[in-house]
Design a protein around this motif. Structure first.
Motif, short mmCIF file in Angstrom:
data_model
loop_
_atom_site.label_atom_id
_atom_site.label_comp_id
_atom_site.label_asym_id
_atom_site.label_seq_id
_atom_site.Cartn_x
_atom_site.Cartn_y
_atom_site.Cartn_z
N SER A 13 6.92 -11.22 1.30
CA SER A 13 8.00 -10.81 0.40
C SER A 13 9.18 -11.70 0.79
CB SER A 13 8.33 -9.33 0.61
OG SER A 13 9.00 -9.17 1.84
N THR A 28 -6.27 -8.74 -7.30
CA THR A 28 -4.88 -8.51 -7.69
C THR A 28 -4.80 -8.60 -9.21
OG1 THR A 28 -2.58 -9.07 -7.14
CG2 THR A 28 -4.11 -10.92 -7.41
N VAL A 68 1.95 -4.37 -4.87
CA VAL A 68 2.63 -5.67 -5.02
C VAL A 68 3.41 -5.61 -6.33
CG1 VAL A 68 2.28 -8.14 -5.38
CG2 VAL A 68 0.90 -6.93 -3.68
N SER A 84 5.29 -12.32 -3.10
CA SER A 84 5.70 -11.18 -3.94
C SER A 84 7.22 -11.10 -4.05
CB SER A 84 5.15 -9.89 -3.35
OG SER A 84 5.85 -9.57 -2.16
N ALA A 87 6.80 -5.87 -1.96
CA ALA A 87 5.46 -5.32 -1.75
C ALA A 87 5.50 -4.35 -0.59
CB ALA A 87 4.47 -6.45 -1.45
#
Ligand code: ATP
Length: 142
Positions: A13, A28, A68, A84, A87
Motif C-alpha cells: 500500500s 484478484t 484490496v 494497492s 489493503a
C-alpha cells in the motif's frame, strides 16, 4: 513456459508492504477482466484493480486472504506485485467495523445513489469477504 514453480508475491500500500512471500496462485479482480487467477509462467500483464477479496495460495498450502481496494496488479512469469491504493490482511480486518460500514452504505443507498457510497459498500464487501466469506456478505448470523 513451464507452469511449475512458484511466484514471488508482494502486496504493498502507499504506507507499507502488507505481504511478501512465495505462492502457487494469486486470485484478484481487475476492472476490465473480472476475477483472474495468476499462476507461475503467466505472461506479463498490467491491470487496474477494483475493490476485491484477493487470495494468495502459499507454497506451504495455506491461503492468505486480503481485502484490496483498487490500485494495480503487475504480473510476470515469476512474480505478482499488487500496488494497492489501500489493503488489509484478513487478520487485521475489524469485522464489526466493516459490518457497520456496510449497513451505513446500504442505508445511504436507499436515498440517492452516489459513487462515494457505492465505493464504501464495495470496500465493506471486500473486507467481509476476505475475513468471513459469503455468509458475512449476506449478513448471516453465526
Ligand atoms: P469506515 O467507514 O469504517 O471508516 P472506510 O471504508 O470508509 O470504512 P477507509 O477510508 O477505506 O475506511 O479506510 C481508512 C483506514 O481504516 C484505512 O487504513 C483502512 O485500512 C482502515 N480500515 C477501514 N475499515 C477497516 C476495517 N473494517 N478493519 C480494519 N481496518 C479498516
Amino acid at each position: 513456459m513451464a507452469e511449475t514453480g512458484s511466484l514471488r508475491v508482494e502486496v504493498v500500500s502507499p504506507e507499507r508492504v502488507l505481504f511478501s512471500g512465495e505462492a502457487t496462485q494469486v486470485i484478484t479482480r481487475t476492472l476490465d477482466g473480472g476475477e483472474i487467477a495468476f499462476l507461475p509462467g503467466h505472461i506479463s500483464f498490467l491491470g487496474a484493480l477494483v475493490e476485491n477479496h484477493t487470495r494468495i495460495y502459499l507454497t506451504g498450502g495455506a491461503v492468505q486472504d486480503l481485502a484490496v481496494h483498487g490500485g494495480f496488479v503487475e504480473v510476470a512469469p515469476d512474480h505478482v506485485t499488487i500496488l494497492s491504493d489501500s489493503a488489509e490482511l484478513a487478520a487485521d480486518i475489524d469485522i464489526a467495523r466493516a459490518r457497520a460500514a456496510k449497513q451505513r452504505a446500504e442505508e445511504a443507498m436507499r436515498g440517492e445513489h452516489d459513487a462515494t457510497v457505492e465505493s464504501a459498500l464495495r470496500r465493506a464487501h471486500a473486507r467481509l469477504a476476505a475475513s468471513g466469506g459469503v455468509n458475512e456478505i449476506l449478513g448471516a448470523k453465526h
